[in-house]
Design an enzyme around this catalytic site. Structure first.
Site, mmCIF file in Angstrom:
data_model
loop_
_atom_site.group_PDB
_atom_site.id
_atom_site.type_symbol
_atom_site.label_atom_id
_atom_site.label_comp_id
_atom_site.label_asym_id
_atom_site.label_seq_id
_atom_site.Cartn_x
_atom_site.Cartn_y
_atom_site.Cartn_z
ATOM 1 N N ASP A 22 28.135 -16.476 27.110
ATOM 2 C CA ASP A 22 28.965 -15.777 28.091
ATOM 3 C C ASP A 22 28.544 -16.109 29.522
ATOM 4 O O ASP A 22 29.386 -16.240 30.400
ATOM 5 C CB ASP A 22 28.850 -14.258 27.845
ATOM 6 C CG ASP A 22 29.708 -13.440 28.807
ATOM 7 O OD1 ASP A 22 30.832 -13.873 29.096
ATOM 8 O OD2 ASP A 22 29.244 -12.365 29.254
ATOM 9 N N ARG A 61 54.328 -10.899 26.279
ATOM 10 C CA ARG A 61 55.172 -10.371 25.210
ATOM 11 C C ARG A 61 55.485 -8.892 25.505
ATOM 12 O O ARG A 61 54.882 -7.999 24.941
ATOM 13 C CB ARG A 61 54.369 -10.486 23.904
ATOM 14 C CG ARG A 61 55.113 -10.103 22.641
ATOM 15 C CD ARG A 61 54.122 -9.507 21.683
ATOM 16 N NE ARG A 61 53.237 -10.539 21.133
ATOM 17 C CZ ARG A 61 53.427 -11.143 19.976
ATOM 18 N NH1 ARG A 61 54.434 -10.827 19.238
ATOM 19 N NH2 ARG A 61 52.578 -12.057 19.536
ATOM 20 N N LYS A 76 22.710 -7.279 29.467
ATOM 21 C CA LYS A 76 23.519 -6.086 29.720
ATOM 22 C C LYS A 76 22.612 -4.867 29.558
ATOM 23 O O LYS A 76 21.616 -4.913 28.836
ATOM 24 C CB LYS A 76 24.647 -5.976 28.688
ATOM 25 C CG LYS A 76 25.533 -7.200 28.606
ATOM 26 C CD LYS A 76 26.584 -7.222 29.684
ATOM 27 C CE LYS A 76 27.498 -8.424 29.527
ATOM 28 N NZ LYS A 76 28.356 -8.645 30.691
ATOM 29 N N LYS A 115 31.644 -17.341 44.915
ATOM 30 C CA LYS A 115 30.889 -16.330 45.667
ATOM 31 C C LYS A 115 30.280 -16.966 46.916
ATOM 32 O O LYS A 115 29.695 -18.057 46.842
ATOM 33 C CB LYS A 115 29.783 -15.722 44.792
ATOM 34 C CG LYS A 115 30.332 -14.873 43.628
ATOM 35 C CD LYS A 115 29.192 -14.250 42.823
ATOM 36 C CE LYS A 115 29.683 -13.621 41.540
ATOM 37 N NZ LYS A 115 30.131 -12.243 41.658
ATOM 38 N N ASP A 166 34.859 -21.103 37.281
ATOM 39 C CA ASP A 166 33.584 -20.418 37.091
ATOM 40 C C ASP A 166 33.470 -19.546 38.331
ATOM 41 O O ASP A 166 33.159 -20.044 39.414
ATOM 42 C CB ASP A 166 32.425 -21.413 37.015
ATOM 43 C CG ASP A 166 31.127 -20.693 36.720
ATOM 44 O OD1 ASP A 166 30.875 -19.643 37.358
ATOM 45 O OD2 ASP A 166 30.352 -21.162 35.872
ATOM 46 N N HIS A 167 33.759 -18.252 38.180
ATOM 47 C CA HIS A 167 33.949 -17.457 39.397
ATOM 48 C C HIS A 167 32.676 -17.332 40.236
ATOM 49 O O HIS A 167 32.746 -17.002 41.414
ATOM 50 C CB HIS A 167 34.566 -16.086 39.074
ATOM 51 C CG HIS A 167 33.607 -15.073 38.559
ATOM 52 N ND1 HIS A 167 33.210 -15.024 37.242
ATOM 53 C CD2 HIS A 167 32.953 -14.048 39.166
ATOM 54 C CE1 HIS A 167 32.366 -14.020 37.082
ATOM 55 N NE2 HIS A 167 32.189 -13.412 38.232
ATOM 56 N N GLU A 175 22.754 -6.997 34.440
ATOM 57 C CA GLU A 175 23.836 -6.022 34.603
ATOM 58 C C GLU A 175 23.407 -4.707 33.968
ATOM 59 O O GLU A 175 22.666 -4.708 32.976
ATOM 60 C CB GLU A 175 25.101 -6.526 33.915
ATOM 61 C CG GLU A 175 25.700 -7.732 34.598
ATOM 62 C CD GLU A 175 26.952 -8.203 33.874
ATOM 63 O OE1 GLU A 175 28.047 -7.914 34.365
ATOM 64 O OE2 GLU A 175 26.824 -8.835 32.824
ATOM 65 N N HIS A 193 27.743 -19.642 34.392
ATOM 66 C CA HIS A 193 27.275 -19.172 35.707
ATOM 67 C C HIS A 193 25.832 -19.596 36.008
ATOM 68 O O HIS A 193 25.535 -20.114 37.080
ATOM 69 C CB HIS A 193 27.346 -17.640 35.798
ATOM 70 C CG HIS A 193 28.678 -17.057 35.437
ATOM 71 N ND1 HIS A 193 29.860 -17.696 35.706
ATOM 72 C CD2 HIS A 193 29.020 -15.886 34.840
ATOM 73 C CE1 HIS A 193 30.874 -16.938 35.284
ATOM 74 N NE2 HIS A 193 30.382 -15.840 34.753
ATOM 75 N N LYS A 202 36.826 -19.575 31.289
ATOM 76 C CA LYS A 202 35.911 -19.667 30.163
ATOM 77 C C LYS A 202 36.298 -18.633 29.111
ATOM 78 O O LYS A 202 36.982 -17.671 29.468
ATOM 79 C CB LYS A 202 34.489 -19.458 30.630
ATOM 80 C CG LYS A 202 34.217 -18.023 31.011
ATOM 81 C CD LYS A 202 32.816 -17.883 31.473
ATOM 82 C CE LYS A 202 32.515 -16.482 31.841
ATOM 83 N NZ LYS A 202 32.409 -15.530 30.791
HETATM 84 C C1 BG6 Z 1 31.799 -12.734 33.424
HETATM 85 C C2 BG6 Z 1 31.179 -12.341 32.104
HETATM 86 O O1 BG6 Z 1 31.992 -14.109 33.490
HETATM 87 O O2 BG6 Z 1 30.960 -12.328 34.481
HETATM 88 C C3 BG6 Z 1 30.903 -10.860 32.054
HETATM 89 O O3 BG6 Z 1 32.060 -12.677 31.037
HETATM 90 C C4 BG6 Z 1 30.119 -10.425 33.269
HETATM 91 O O4 BG6 Z 1 30.213 -10.519 30.865
HETATM 92 C C5 BG6 Z 1 30.771 -10.936 34.551
HETATM 93 O O5 BG6 Z 1 30.069 -9.017 33.272
HETATM 94 C C6 BG6 Z 1 29.923 -10.612 35.758
HETATM 95 O O6 BG6 Z 1 30.548 -11.007 36.936
HETATM 96 P P1 BG6 Z 1 30.054 -10.473 38.348
HETATM 97 O O7 BG6 Z 1 30.855 -11.235 39.334
HETATM 98 O O8 BG6 Z 1 30.327 -9.002 38.349
HETATM 99 O O9 BG6 Z 1 28.592 -10.759 38.407
#
Ligand code: BG6
Length: 509
Positions: A258, A64, A361, A205, A200-201, A239, A263, A171
């Site tokens: 989350d 938008r 976190k 990896k 799911d990234h 993290e 993950h 997600k």
């Molecule tokens: C995301 C979460 O999927 O993964 C975040 O929503 C998190 O909260 C992030 O910070 C971490 O990804 P990576 O690849 O930096 O470990």
């Protein structure tokens, strides 16, 4: 007997050749969001730089904004210049920029989507994309139904023998089992399951894929990869960052939804699953589904789980706010920023072995690892004072940031006495390979364009993951606020108790 020589450069079956996507384009919804700027656009540039995108590849932004193609191009340019992994080259950029388009519009406006359909048709003619299009929904789940229906209405969801259409979803896939099922129905109403790519990234990896190589390409580990030898498994994703700027997404979601639901349960699945019949997509995913179906959260939850919320304080010499002082979070938010659970994989291989999963976190440092901790030797023929410091053998898969594998075992201390102490043997990616690891999103976006679904969870996996977590979330919802913990620490005291009860302790990576 003479062996026929085949030139590996010509052999189409040679899996070492780079896989280059065929004619296609990628449409991103939610193009002005953080994910798109920091991860998706840079990954597309990196793929272009590595020569893995087709000649006429096109990137279409939909948002938008009253933008022309050029305004969007500038935004992509800045995102790439700031965040791409590979060096910025004008020649690569110019080629990519030729295929950049922007369609201004809103999700509920039919005209906007008709213009998008028109843009996709034109790209087919002008740039030879063949109409093959992946739609990346980098948008909140409430917008999935309206966007998928619009795509269906204007014919953009229909694949046929010559043209493919795929949808990529990020997600959160729901916030519990019931909402995940609803979401899956909404998406599957429009796109058949084989056209749905759930990201799911973590699965993109290198170090996560290496779990499969470590386990199934070697003879060394698999014979001891079971309850006879393994005492417990710890999966940690810590993290050091806080949640400033993410209230809109995170408040009410929390660490378990989350990160654990997706993950960490995927890491558990790779660690605990049986060997797949092959690395065909369905074979790999079938094994993950099986192991997730056997996984349960151990009760009683007040002893087997822990949750916390970071307080304000000092972290590494910097004063940081607590969650409740971060912009946008409700002042009485009970959202957890630390979560730990105890799971058991109830099958013959793993019965009785706890899998401890934790994430948080503002912890001591950023680290993701899987530690397989082995039982103690049944007998030590040494003087007990000589082995006082001896821990348990452990195999640690270091997912990030210091990518590699560590093996911990006892070794004699040099000297005249038979003193034994723990030492480690390390494999580090940086030392063993000259290639640097691609970003997870490079691999996953390329797989979407190639139609290679192995690394994308199927809806059964998503639903099973919620089935594992829902009872814990329900328990927490009935038990008030999480404990607070100091920034820079390793979580709330109850997390320590969780393992201490069985005489174990968390690793301090
Ligand atoms: C995301 C979460 O999927 O993964 C975040 O929503 C998190 O909260 C992030 O910070 C971490 O990804 P990576 O690849 O930096 O470990």
């Amino acid at each position: 007997m003479s062996r026929q020589w085949t030139n590996p450069l010509r052999d189409p079956r040679d899996k070492r050749l780079p896989r280059i996507a065929g004619p296609s384009s990628l449409v991103i919804f939610g193009v002005t969001g953080d994910l798109s700027r920091k991860k998706l656009m840079p990954a597309i540039y990196d793929l272009a730089h590595r020569g893995l995108l087709p000649a006429g590849f096109s990137l279409v932004g939909f948002a938008r904004r009253e933008w022309e193609h050029q305004d969007f191009g500038e935004m992509v340019h800045d995102a790439v210049a700031e965040h791409a992994r590979t060096t910025f080259r004008e020649s690569v950029w110019n080629r990519l920029a030729e295929g950049i388009r922007f369609v201004p519009g809103t999700f509920d406006d039919d005209d906007s989507f008709d213009r998008l359909a028109q843009a996709v048709r034109e790209l087919g003619e002008e740039r030879g994309t063949g109409g093959n299009t992946a739609f990346y929904l980098s948008i909140p789940p409430w917008a999935f139904p309206v966007v998928t229906k619009q795509l269906a209405r204007c014919g953009l969801a229909d694949s046929d023998a010559d043209t493919w259409r795929r949808v990529v979803i990020e997600k959160p896939f729901g916030h519990d089992l019931a909402s995940a099922k609803e979401l899956n129905n909404v998406v599957n109403d429009v796109f058949p399951e084989e056209s749905v790519f759930r990201i799911d990234h973590y699965l993109g990896k290198e170090t996560v894929q290496n779990i499969l190589a470590l386990r199934f390409a070697n003879q060394l580990f698999e014979p001891i990869w079971n309850a006879n030898h393994v005492d417990h498994v710890q999966i940690t994703m810590a993290e050091d960052i806080g949640l400033g700027g993410r209230a809109g997404y995170y408040d009410g979601i929390g660490a378990a939804r989350d990160v654990i639901q997706n993950h960490l349960l995927q890491l558990l699945a790779f660690t605990a699953m049986e060997e797949p019949l092959s690395f065909e997509p369905n074979a790999l995913r079938a094994e993950k589904v099986k192991v997730l179906a056997a996984t349960k959260a151990l009760q009683p939850f007040d002893q087997t789980t822990a949750r916390g919320q970071y307080a304000g304080g000092w972290q590494g010499g910097t004063k940081v706010p607590g969650l409740l002082q971060e912009d946008g979070f409700a002042k009485d938010s009970t959202t957890e920023t630390y979560a730990a659970v105890t799971l058991e994989v109830q099958n013959r291989r793993w019965a009785g072995v706890p899998f401890y999963l934790r994430t948080g976190k503002r912890l001591g440092r950023r680290v993701t690892e899987i530690a397989v901790v082995f039982k103690r030797a049944p007998h030590l023929p040494f003087d007990s004072s000589s082995t006082e410091e001896l821990g348990q053998n452990a195999l640690v898969i270091r997912v990030q940031p210091d990518e590699g594998v560590t093996l911990r075992f006892g070794s004699k201390v040099p000297g005249t006495t038979m003193e034994v102490r723990d030492v480690t043997m390390d494999f580090g990616y940086g030392h063993a390979f000259t290639e640097s690891s691609p970003e997870a999103y490079e691999r996953l976006i390329l797989d979407v364009l190639l139609g290679e679904p192995s690394l994308f969870p199927v809806n059964d996996e998503v639903e099973l993951s919620w089935r594992i977590l829902d009872p814990v979330l329900e328990h927490w919802a009935e038990h008030g606020a999480p404990e607070s913990y100091q920034p820079g620490s390793w979580g709330p005291p109850s997390a320590e108790d969780l393992l201490a009860r069985s005489g174990r302790h968390w690793r301090r990576p």
